[in-house]
Design an enzyme around this catalytic site. Structure first.
Site, mmCIF file in Angstrom:
data_model
loop_
_atom_site.group_PDB
_atom_site.id
_atom_site.type_symbol
_atom_site.label_atom_id
_atom_site.label_comp_id
_atom_site.label_asym_id
_atom_site.label_seq_id
_atom_site.Cartn_x
_atom_site.Cartn_y
_atom_site.Cartn_z
ATOM 1 N N HIS A 13 72.620 -19.487 3.275
ATOM 2 C CA HIS A 13 71.558 -20.388 3.730
ATOM 3 C C HIS A 13 70.313 -19.637 4.193
ATOM 4 O O HIS A 13 70.335 -18.444 4.433
ATOM 5 C CB HIS A 13 72.064 -21.381 4.789
ATOM 6 C CG HIS A 13 72.402 -20.784 6.122
ATOM 7 N ND1 HIS A 13 72.501 -21.545 7.258
ATOM 8 C CD2 HIS A 13 72.677 -19.525 6.501
ATOM 9 C CE1 HIS A 13 72.812 -20.789 8.279
ATOM 10 N NE2 HIS A 13 72.917 -19.565 7.849
ATOM 11 N N GLU A 14 69.211 -20.380 4.273
ATOM 12 C CA GLU A 14 67.874 -19.831 4.537
ATOM 13 C C GLU A 14 67.484 -18.792 3.484
ATOM 14 O O GLU A 14 66.835 -17.787 3.788
ATOM 15 C CB GLU A 14 67.786 -19.222 5.941
ATOM 16 C CG GLU A 14 68.105 -20.202 7.048
ATOM 17 C CD GLU A 14 67.266 -21.464 6.991
ATOM 18 O OE1 GLU A 14 66.145 -21.436 6.473
ATOM 19 O OE2 GLU A 14 67.750 -22.513 7.463
ATOM 20 N N GLY A 15 67.857 -19.051 2.251
ATOM 21 C CA GLY A 15 67.544 -18.140 1.153
ATOM 22 C C GLY A 15 68.726 -17.248 0.841
ATOM 23 O O GLY A 15 69.203 -16.515 1.710
#
Length: 604
Positions: free
Chosen positions: A446-448
């Site tokens: 998550h978050e890239g």
């Protein structure tokens, strides 16, 4: 020994490595001193151990349930978050003008990290709310801030970020959620839109533990540019909010289902339909088609927070496996052949020490990295010189993908080692180390994803503004190298770090020679891992310098300082040499993975 924080190590980083006292001497943070900060961290540790840690296993075993169209969560979650809110911690890092405590970001991040280590499933609700409120404080209108910030900073309303969609995970240019100007009388003046669409993977997207949920939603206004340049950002509350701040009608956000995850089970993760059964109101933040830039304000802070989360999941495993190793008798030393001789604690075995030292090197190195990045945010907040502020911004830009990704990779490795220390017990749910591993696995995604941050680092960050960010990073690394060369026990590490730093620069120059962008970035993830190792080696050299100073002054726990120097030695001896074959592969522009035909994986 606490199972959620090593306060000695935290104090070491804040004061002996990163000189928090100098920051506390500024006007902005003048209300804080060591005594106040210690009291704040004491309160955080007490709440975390009493309210968060005690229900961590129960929450993991009893994840949020979807019943009668609603999410149901065990009551301990609300009790814990109420205690967190009553302590004022939702508002810790926010400016006083916004109703915050204006705490140094280094301290508020450390505070939050304690709760993450205790129970990441609960802490995620607070983190999402603070990230949401931080973005609103930076880019919302005065009316929006007055209406939405106070309840979030009090912990009465929670927040989310709504980017991904079923057909658009990391590919934000494919977002389809639509925002149309509301034609009702007076709606246009208030910047009100009608939102329709579906959002997927929304952490904290629905639950029964707060009065309201404030969604930050990326959507398209018809007629806007294609791709990410056409995205706008909207405040979309679960329950409509009246002009006086009171709650109104339901805002027609339907919970379509829950995603059942490998880890982070305590945080609801939702599929949401906006405007499916009636008008769903949203309010535009800032200017149309600037939504992604606003959202990145939240995402960049979130990425550093993800790094913290990875570190703290690693720390949880390290502390637990260390305690276990100190108290578990098993076997004898290889030279001892008498089966009647007493068993030794497993921490006496060399390979167990190796597993523990690897955890220490990853976790404490990662904690130093994210603490340094938090300190850059503080330094920006007090900087008065424009050139200096820009330099700090460049450092933060180039380190953000590393601070998110390196701990997600190597503190997960630490969790693997923690399981190994416990042996077969570590693989059972009777012990928490398998849960720490499952929780930490999300931080890779998550978050890239890991790959996205590799592409960002090699494709953009090291080249931005003619290499200015890389230049700024090399300058501060060189300052540490120069200091280390003046201290004989650390001089050899200074030379090693100089060689690795040079190899990073040469690799970036080598891949830049090709005009084939796909080839240039084919092995960007490998570059990211090597880059992170060099940066963390720098962090260990900084810790080594502080530890050597502590030993020479004869203050503090001598075993603590010797342990830091041993971990520094371990990282430079066992970990840093591995960057060279990785960088050689990246420099060679090897196309093995790039040119693979999909059919070649199976021959069909």
């Amino acid at each position: 020994m606490s199972m959620i924080v090593n306060r000695r190590d935290l104090d070491f980083l804040l004061y002996e490595v990163f000189d928090l006292d100098r920051l506390l001497a500024t006007e902005r943070y003048g209300d804080y001193d060591r005594e106040v900060i210690s009291a704040v961290l004491d309160t955080a540790q007490t709440i975390a151990e009493d309210k968060f840690l005690t229900c961590a296993a129960k929450l993991d075993a009893n994840e949020p349930a979807f019943e009668d169209g609603k999410v149901h969560i065990i009551p301990e979650v609300k009790e814990a978050l109420d205690a967190y809110g009553e302590a004022g911690f939702f508002a810790a890092s926010f400016d006083e003008e916004n109703g915050g405590m204006q705490m140094p970001f280094m301290v508020s991040s450390a505070l939050s990290a304690i709760f993450i280590c205790a129970n990441t499933g609960i802490a995620s609700y607070a983190f999402l709310t603070q990230a949401n409120a931080g973005m609103l404080a930076a880019h919302g209108s005065e009316v929006q801030k007055a209406l939405f910030l106070p309840p979030m900073l009090e912990g009465r309303w929670f927040g989310t970020m709504c980017l991904s969609e079923p057909q658009a995970g990391s590919s934000l240019s494919d977002i389809r959620t639509k925002a149309v100007v509301d034609s009702a009388e007076g709606a246009d003046e208030a910047g009100r839109y009608l939102i329709t669409g579906t959002k997927m993977w929304i952490s904290g997207g629905d639950h029964n533990i707060s009065e309201n949920i404030i969604h930050m939603v990326l959507a398209r206004i018809p007629g806007g540019p294609p791709g990410v340049k056409g995205l706008s950002l909207f405040i979309v509350p679960k329950v409509r909010v009246n002009a006086d701040g009171s709650l109104g009608d339901d805002n027609n956000i339907a919970l379509a289902g829950l995603n059942h995850k490998m880890g982070h089970r305590g945080t609801s993760n939702c599929l949401l339909n906006f405007g499916e059964k009636g008008d769903c109101y949203g309010w535009l933040i800032g200017e149309p088609h600037q939504g992604l830039s606003y959202m990145f304000h939240m995402m960049n802070e979130a990425r550093t927070a993800v790094g913290y989360g990875a570190v703290m999941s690693g720390l949880a495993g390290y502390l637990y496996s260390l305690d276990y190793a100190r108290n578990r008798p098993q076997g004898r030393h290889p030279h001892e052949k008498d089966p009647e001789s007493p068993q030794v604690m497993i921490i006496e075995h060399a390979d167990v020490k190796r597993l523990l030292m690897a955890q220490k090197a990853y976790v404490e190195g990662g904690l130093a990295l994210v603490t340094y990045c938090a300190g850059l945010i503080d330094a920006q907040a007090v900087a008065t010189d424009g050139v200096e502020k820009a330099r700090l911004g460049l450092l933060l830009d180039i380190l953000t993908p590393v601070a998110k990704s390196w701990p997600a990779e190597y503190c997960l490795e630490a969790n693997k080692h923690a399981i190994q220390v416990l042996g077969g017990y570590g693989y059972t749910r009777d012990y928490p180390v398998e849960r720490f591993y499952r929780d930490n696995r999300l931080n890779h995604i998550h978050e890239g994803t890991h790959a996205i941050h590799g592409i960002d680092l090699l494709g953009r960050k090291v080249r931005m503004k003619g290499g200015a960010a890389l230049d700024a990073l090399e300058q501060v690394i060189e300052e540490t190298i120069a200091r280390a060369r003046e201290r004989e026990p650390l001089a050899v590490y200074a030379d090693d770090l100089e060689a690795a730093r040079t190899a990073l620069r040469k690799t970036a120059a080598a891949v830049a020679k090709t005009d084939n962008i796909n080839l240039m970035l084919a092995n960007a993830t490998i570059y990211l891992d090597a880059f992170g190792h060099v940066v963390v080696a720098w962090m260990w050299l900084r810790q080594g310098l502080a530890a050597q100073k502590g030993l020479e002054q004869g203050t503090g726990d001598q075993d603590f300082y010797q342990g830091k120097l041993a971990a520094c030695r371990y990282f430079f001896g066992y970990e840093l040499p591995g960057v060279y074959p990785r960088l050689a592969l990246v420099s060679s522009l090897d196309d093995t993975c790039l040119t693979l035909n999909p059919a070649q994986f199976t021959g069909q």
